[in-house]
Design a protein around this motif. Structure first.
Motif, PDB file in Angstrom:
ATOM      1  N   MET A   1     -84.715  -4.577 -34.662  1.00 43.65           N
ATOM      2  CA  MET A   1     -83.398  -5.788 -35.266  1.00 43.65           C
ATOM      3  C   MET A   1     -82.814  -5.094 -34.295  1.00 43.65           C
ATOM      4  SD  MET A   1     -82.959  -9.005 -36.750  1.00 43.65           S
ATOM      5  CE  MET A   1     -81.938  -9.519 -37.835  1.00 43.65           C
ATOM      6  N   GLY A   2     -82.798  -5.197 -32.582  1.00 47.79           N
ATOM      7  CA  GLY A   2     -81.422  -4.505 -31.857  1.00 47.79           C
ATOM      8  C   GLY A   2     -81.451  -2.985 -31.983  1.00 47.79           C
ATOM      9  N   ASP A   3     -80.542  -1.711 -31.102  1.00 49.26           N
ATOM     10  CA  ASP A   3     -80.878  -0.455 -31.631  1.00 49.26           C
ATOM     11  C   ASP A   3     -80.534   0.476 -32.495  1.00 49.26           C
ATOM     12  OD1 ASP A   3     -77.910  -0.626 -29.712  1.00 49.26           O
ATOM     13  OD2 ASP A   3     -78.097  -0.725 -32.092  1.00 49.26           O
ATOM     14  N   SER A   4     -80.499  -0.312 -34.126  1.00 51.04           N
ATOM     15  CA  SER A   4     -79.945   0.386 -34.954  1.00 51.04           C
ATOM     16  C   SER A   4     -80.973   0.031 -35.986  1.00 51.04           C
ATOM     17  CB  SER A   4     -78.152   0.205 -35.009  1.00 51.04           C
ATOM     18  OG  SER A   4     -77.219   0.912 -33.922  1.00 51.04           O
ATOM     19  N   ALA A   5     -82.150  -1.215 -36.234  1.00 52.02           N
ATOM     20  CA  ALA A   5     -82.127  -1.581 -37.260  1.00 52.02           C
ATOM     21  C   ALA A   5     -83.344  -1.573 -37.240  1.00 52.02           C
ATOM     22  CB  ALA A   5     -81.311  -2.465 -38.235  1.00 52.02           C
TER      23      ALA A   5
ATOM     24  N   ASP B   1     -79.491   5.338 -37.885  1.00 54.06           N
ATOM     25  CA  ASP B   1     -78.677   6.236 -36.837  1.00 54.06           C
ATOM     26  C   ASP B   1     -79.267   6.110 -35.450  1.00 54.06           C
ATOM     27  OD1 ASP B   1     -75.938   8.700 -36.652  1.00 54.06           O
ATOM     28  OD2 ASP B   1     -76.766   7.324 -34.818  1.00 54.06           O
ATOM     29  N   PRO B   2     -79.089   5.261 -34.287  1.00 52.77           N
ATOM     30  CA  PRO B   2     -80.285   5.392 -32.953  1.00 52.77           C
ATOM     31  C   PRO B   2     -79.806   7.259 -32.384  1.00 52.77           C
ATOM     32  CG  PRO B   2     -78.273   3.585 -32.703  1.00 52.77           C
ATOM     33  CD  PRO B   2     -78.332   4.382 -34.260  1.00 52.77           C
TER      34      PRO B   2
ATOM     35  N   PRO C   1     -85.452   5.055 -32.383  1.00 52.48           N
ATOM     36  CA  PRO C   1     -85.828   3.852 -32.321  1.00 52.48           C
ATOM     37  C   PRO C   1     -87.815   3.980 -32.804  1.00 52.48           C
ATOM     38  CG  PRO C   1     -83.719   3.349 -31.115  1.00 52.48           C
ATOM     39  CD  PRO C   1     -84.115   4.864 -30.649  1.00 52.48           C
ATOM     40  N   ALA C   2     -87.999   4.204 -32.221  1.00 55.41           N
ATOM     41  CA  ALA C   2     -89.761   3.938 -32.030  1.00 55.41           C
ATOM     42  C   ALA C   2     -89.932   4.981 -33.719  1.00 55.41           C
ATOM     43  CB  ALA C   2     -90.353   4.251 -31.241  1.00 55.41           C
TER      44      ALA C   2
END
Lengths: 328, 214
Positions: free
Chosen positions: B1-5, B54-55, B60-61
Motif C-alpha cells: 500500500m504505497g511506499d510506507s505501509a 519508515d521506508p 519495503p520488501a
C-alpha cells in the motif's frame, strides 16, 4: 488551559477560504478512527518552522487558497513555507515561500491567491491551540483541535508562547530545479486489476481537480471501471487513490477517513504529498508510475534536502542562546 | 500500500472471526513495534491490517515479508485484557429513527420486532474507522441485514443508531451517512474534552437498551 503564558501575536482580519492551525498531526490515532491530519504539505510546514528557529512540527497556520488576511499585534518574525498563494505585505511587497520576515504591530499580511493551494505561516514557539490526542492540529469535521476546532474567522486572535523578533532571519536556501507541480508519482495499488485497465486508465491522461479539501481531492475525467464495487473496510493512507462507483478517482489527503471500502488502484509516493497538497480546484494533474526503489530514493532526497536546509539556516542564523534554549 | 505501509488481507471466516483475527494480528505487530521503532501503529480493518513503517529505515520488501511472517504464526489467544461492556439507551423510531418503518417493511417484520431483535444481541466492537470513535459492531441478526441506503443523507445527527450490511453502529459526530437510522442515543462516543476522547475499543461489548414507548 494551564501552562505557559501565551501572547496574542496575530489577528485574523479575513479567514479566507480555509485557514486552520496544523502541526505534524496524529500519526498513531487511526485505530481510534481519528485521521492523521496535520499539515497537508509537510515540507511546507517544516520550512516555515525552521525559518523561525522551531522544530519542524510546531503548530503553524495552514492557509488554503487566497483571501486570508492577518494583522500583526506585536513585533514578530514570521516564517513562510509551502506554496505561492500571492502573499503580500501592507506595502504591497510580495513575500515568497521560503522567506522569513519581520513585522511590527499593525502590519498587514494578505494571501491574494497564486498558482498553489497551501501555504504555512509559522511564528517562533509555534501557535497555541487546543491539544487533543497529542496534537494541536484542527479536525474541522469533528470540531476539535487548533483554534476551537474550526476554521479561522475575522476577529480571531492567534497566540504564541514566546513571540520573538529574530535578528537577521535568513531565507531557506533554494534548491532550484524544475517544478513538477502537476505531476504525481504513484505506485500500483492493491486493487488495481492485474491485467491492466485501471492503472493504465489513471496514468493515460490528465485529470482535472473537481474539488479539494483537507480530506481529499476529487478528480474529473473519463470514468474508470474497476470491475469491483466495494471491499471490506480497510486502513488507508494519505496519497491513497480510490475508485468509487462513479469511476472518478479520489485522492486522500491529511484528514482522510481512516478506513475505506473503495478499491485502491494506486498510492501516491510519500515524497509527492507536497505536490498533492498544492493542487487547487480546476488544476490539471497527471500520474506517473514509478518503482518502489524510485519512491524510496525520492523520499530520501527530500529528507536530505530538508536536513541540509535546516543546517544552513540554523548555523548561519545569529539567534540568541536564550532563544535556542527556550526551544527545549 | 504505497511506499510506507503494508496491507495484510485476511480471508476465510465470518465477519466477526475475520475482524477478531485482524485485531489479533495488530496486537502481534504491536509487540514487534515495541522493540523496533521503524514500525508505525498498525490499523486493523474488517478483514485486514494496515501496517505503516519508515521506508528510509526499513526496506519495503523486508517489511512486507516481516508482516507476512507474523501473519502466518498461529494466533495465540491474545484478547485484550480489559473488555468493557457498554449499555447504550436508545430511543427507537419516530423522529429518532426515521428509517425504522422502512427497515421493518423491507425485512418483513413489525417495527417493534425490529427493535426487539436489534436490542437482543450483545454486539462486539469489531474495529474503529470512518469517523473518530465510530465502531463497527457485529454481527447484526441475519433478518436485519440490508444493503446501505441508495441515497446517503447529507447529514446524520450525532448519536444516531444505524444498521447496514452485517453491522450496526452509532454515529459519534454529525456527518453524511448511508446507513439506516433506527434510533438515537445520548451516549457520546467521541468527546474531545474527555481524557480518553473515544469511548469504544475493539473487543468491547455493546448492548442497546430501548427507552420508553416506541
Amino acid at each position: 488551559m494551564s501552562g505557559p503564558v501565551a501572547i496574542e501575536v496575530l489577528e485574523v482580519v479575513d479567514g479566507g477560504v480555509e485557514a486552520t492551525i496544523q502541526d505534524a498531526g496524529r500519526p498513531n490515532a487511526a485505530r481510534l478512527g481519528v485521521p492523521p491530519g496535520g499539515a497537508c504539505d509537510p515540507m511546507g510546514l517544516a520550512i516555515a518552522n525552521v525559518l523561525v528557529g522551531n522544530a519542524c512540527d510546531r503548530p503553524a497556520l495552514e492557509v488554503f487558497l487566497g483571501g486570508t488576511a492577518l494583522r500583526a499585534l506585536v513585533e514578530l518574525t514570521l516564517g513562510v513555507g509551502g506554496g505561492d498563494l500571492g502573499l503580500v505585505r501592507g506595502t504591497g511587497e510580495r513575500v515568497e515561500p521560503g522567506e522569513a520576515i519581520s513585522v511590527t504591530a499593525g502590519d498587514a499580511l494578505r494571501f491574494t491567491g497564486g498558482p498553489d493551494a497551501r501555504a504555512y505561516l509559522a511564528v517562533p514557539g509555534g501557535f497555541v491551540g487546543e491539544r487533543v490526542l497529542g496534537s494541536v492540529s484542527t479536525l474541522v469535521a469533528a470540531g476539535f483541535g487548533g483554534h476551537g476546532g474550526r476554521v479561522l474567522a475575522g476577529g480571531d486572535r492567534l497566540a504564541a508562547p514566546v513571540p520573538a523578533l529574530l535578528p537577521e532571519p535568513l531565507p531557506w536556501p533554494t534548491t532550484g530545479g524544475p517544478s513538477r507541480r502537476h505531476e504525481v508519482r504513484i505506485l500500483r495499488g492493491p486493487h488495481a486489476r492485474p491485467a491492466g485497465g485501471s492503472l493504465e486508465a489513471l496514468t493515460g491522461g490528465a485529470w482535472r481537480v473537481a474539488s479539494a479539501d483537507r480530506m481529499a481531492l476529487r478528480l474529473d475525467g473519463p470514468p474508470i471501471d474497476t470491475g469491483t464495487v466495494e471491499l471490506p473496510s480497510h486502513g488507508v493512507t494519505f496519497g491513497t487513490i480510490q475508485l468509487p462507483a462513479d469511476g472518478r478517482p479520489i485522492v486522500l489527503l491529511a484528514d482522510h477517513q481512516t478506513t475505506g471500502g473503495y478499491p485502491v488502484i494506486a498510492v501516491a509516493i510519500s515524497a509527492d504529498r507536497s505536490v498533492l497538497a498544492q493542487l487547487r480546484p480546476g488544476d490539471d494533474v497527471t500520474f506517473r508510475p514509478v518503482s518502489l526503489a524510485d519512491a524510496v530514493a525520492a523520499l530520501r532526497a527530500l529528507r536530505e534536502a530538508l536536513a541540509a536546509g535546516e543546517r544552513a539556516v540554523r548555523e548561519a542564523a545569529a539567534w540568541d542562546d536564550l532563544w535556542r534554549s527556550a526551544q527545549g | 500500500m504505497g511506499d510506507s505501509a503494508v496491507l495484510a488481507t485476511l480471508d476465510g471466516g465470518d465477519v466477526v472471526a475475520l475482524a477478531r483475527r485482524a485485531q489479533a494480528l495488530a496486537r502481534s505487530l504491536d509487540g514487534l513495534r515495541r522493540d523496533d521503532d521503524r514500525w508505525g501503529l498498525a490499523v486493523p480493518g474488517a478483514a485486514s491490517v494496515l501496517v505503516p513503517f519508515d521506508p528510509l529505515a526499513l526496506d519495503p520488501a523486508d517489511a512486507a515479508r516481516a508482516v507476512a511472517r507474523i501473519g502466518r504464526q498461529p494466533v495465540v489467544d491474545s484478547s485484550p485484557g480489559d473488555r468493557r461492556v457498554h449499555d447504550v439507551p436508545v430511543r427507537y423510531g419516530g423522529e429518532s429513527g426515521p428509517d425504522l418503518d422502512a427497515v421493518a417493511a423491507a425485512v418483513g417484520l413489525t417495527p417493534a420486532d425490529v427493535v426487539d431483535l436489534h436490542a437482543s444481541v450483545a454486539y462486539e466492537v469489531l474495529f474503529l474507522g470512518f469517523q473518530p470513535g465510530f465502531g463497527y459492531l457485529g454481527e447484526l441478526p441475519a433478518q436485519l441485514v440490508l444493503p446501505r441506503r441508495e441515497t446517503p443523507r447529507p447529514r446524520v445527527p450525532a448519536g444516531s443508531v444505524a444498521i447496514a450490511d452485517r453491522f450496526t453502529a452509532i454515529y459519534p459526530l454529525p456527518s453524511p451517512g448511508g446507513w439506516h437510522l433506527i434510533g438515537q442515543t445520548e451516549v457520546a462516543l467521541f468527546d474531545a474534552a474527555r481524557e480518553e476522547p473515544v469511548l469504544l475499543r475493539a473487543g468491547d461489548s455493546v448492548r442497546f437498551v430501548p427507552l420508553g414507548d416506541r
